[in-house]
Scaffold this active site. Structure first.
Site, PDB file in Angstrom:
ATOM      1  N   ASP A 164     -59.636 -29.890 -15.622  1.00 62.52           N
ATOM      2  CA  ASP A 164     -58.903 -30.186 -14.400  1.00 62.52           C
ATOM      3  C   ASP A 164     -57.591 -30.849 -14.807  1.00 62.52           C
ATOM      4  O   ASP A 164     -57.592 -31.835 -15.559  1.00 62.52           O
ATOM      5  CB  ASP A 164     -59.732 -31.126 -13.514  1.00 62.52           C
ATOM      6  CG  ASP A 164     -59.128 -31.286 -12.145  1.00 62.52           C
ATOM      7  OD1 ASP A 164     -59.589 -30.587 -11.224  1.00 62.52           O
ATOM      8  OD2 ASP A 164     -58.199 -32.101 -11.993  1.00 62.52           O
ATOM      9  N   ASN A 172     -47.226 -32.055  -7.886  1.00 63.69           N
ATOM     10  CA  ASN A 172     -46.697 -31.236  -6.797  1.00 63.69           C
ATOM     11  C   ASN A 172     -45.834 -32.057  -5.852  1.00 63.69           C
ATOM     12  O   ASN A 172     -44.797 -31.580  -5.375  1.00 63.69           O
ATOM     13  CB  ASN A 172     -47.846 -30.591  -6.019  1.00 63.69           C
ATOM     14  CG  ASN A 172     -48.410 -29.363  -6.713  1.00 63.69           C
ATOM     15  OD1 ASN A 172     -47.709 -28.710  -7.486  1.00 63.69           O
ATOM     16  ND2 ASN A 172     -49.665 -29.044  -6.442  1.00 63.69           N
ATOM     17  N   GLU A 208     -56.362 -26.702  -9.311  1.00 68.06           N
ATOM     18  CA  GLU A 208     -55.903 -26.941 -10.681  1.00 68.06           C
ATOM     19  C   GLU A 208     -57.064 -26.962 -11.667  1.00 68.06           C
ATOM     20  O   GLU A 208     -56.944 -27.477 -12.774  1.00 68.06           O
ATOM     21  CB  GLU A 208     -55.138 -28.262 -10.752  1.00 68.06           C
ATOM     22  CG  GLU A 208     -55.965 -29.510 -10.472  1.00 68.06           C
ATOM     23  CD  GLU A 208     -56.044 -29.878  -9.003  1.00 68.06           C
ATOM     24  OE1 GLU A 208     -56.278 -31.071  -8.705  1.00 68.06           O
ATOM     25  OE2 GLU A 208     -55.877 -28.978  -8.150  1.00 68.06           O
TER      26      GLU A 208
END
Length: 307
Positions: A164, A172, A208
């Site tokens: 992850d 982001n 992700e």
């Protein structure tokens, strides 16, 4: 046959956009000069097999050059109708028929079949691949997991490594989702480039989160492979201003089974690797936590180890 002379009617010449008179004398060499180079040997072979008595009739399909330059597909059929006292063939009679229209239809059907096959492959890819990264998607995980377990049940070790990307929401928020997509693509390329065997498979499991199903002969080999994946991401040196280390990293959860039994399922693999991933994230991120299962049922794990 002895003179190699071909006696043809006017329609034979017209089929090729010619007049019979302009082709005289017509011999086997005339036919060879008009025939497509790729078709000469198969047609001659079929004729010789008939003349030798191996085949009852002569049949062949070949292309002859039309006067305007295009190829005319011809179906030829015939048989020996005269032999000498020793049974050797003297004459062969038969027909040539223009089958260009049929061949064109066959080519169209062939092209349509190829286009359909390509479309089916594209649909299959859309069904099993993640559109952004080109990795397998979560839906395909179970199918590949089952295939891996089939080999594992024959005594081959199997492993699942989940990772992850650390602090990806913050990435982001800071750089924008388009930049985040670029990171996901770069990570996927790096992970895919690190796979060693044709049976190794990369998945984007969601957001992700990625997973790699792979084979490793020992727990140590599995740990080393997971560490190599972590190092490969470090080598990218993708800037991440909202990460404590300043670049993009990931947390890794590894589950390895020495000798899985029929009781092991893709869902169980996922749960074991996900538990190890949770420990890696809880332990400070940017690390590998491995759960290595012993032979047998694979239900008892060795103590988790982080590095």
């Amino acid at each position: 046959i002895a003179s190699d002379r071909l006696a043809v009617n006017e329609r034979w010449a017209q089929m090729l956009g010619r007049r019979r008179a302009e082709l005289e004398p017509i011999t086997g060499k005339t036919w060879q000069a008009l025939c497509h180079p790729d078709d000469i040997a198969p047609a001659q072979d079929a004729l010789q097999r008939h003349l030798s008595g191996e085949l009852e009739r002569f049949t062949a399909e070949f292309r002859l050059r039309h006067a305007d330059g295009h190829w005319v597909w011809v179906q030829s059929a015939g048989c020996v109708f005269g032999r000498d006292a020793q049974g050797r063939p003297l004459r062969v009679a038969g027909t040539h028929m223009d089958i260009s229209a049929r061949k064109a239809d066959e080519q169209r059907l062939h092209d349509d079949a190829r286009a359909l096959a390509a479309a089916n492959r594209q649909l299959r890819d859309l069904a099993i691949l993640d559109a952004l990264t080109g990795s397998f998607n979560r839906r395909h995980f179970n199918d590949v997991g089952l295939a891996a377990l089939e080999g594992a049940q024959r005594g081959e070790a199997v492993a699942l490594c989940m990772l992850d990307i650390d602090h990806f929401k913050a990435y982001n928020d800071h750089y924008g989702h388009q930049a985040g997509d670029t990171v996901l693509q770069a990570v996927a390329r790096t992970l895919k480039g690190s796979l060693k065997r044709s049976t190794d498979a990369l998945f984007r499991l969601g957001g992700e989160e990625f997973g790699v199903i792979f084979s490793a002969e020992s727990a140590e080999a599995a740990r080393q492979f997971a560490s190599q994946l972590r190092a490969a991401l470090h080598a990218l040196e993708l800037p991440h201003a909202r990460s404590p280390v300043g670049w993009v990293t990931a947390s890794f959860g590894l589950a390895w089974w020495e000798a899985p039994t029929t009781g092991l399922t893709p869902e169980a693999m996922y749960a074991a690797a996900d538990a190890a991933l949770y420990e890696a994230k809880r332990g400070g991120r940017d690390r590998v936590v491995a759960h290595c299962f012993l032979a047998g049922e694979g239900e008892q794990a060795q103590p988790a180890c982080a590095f």
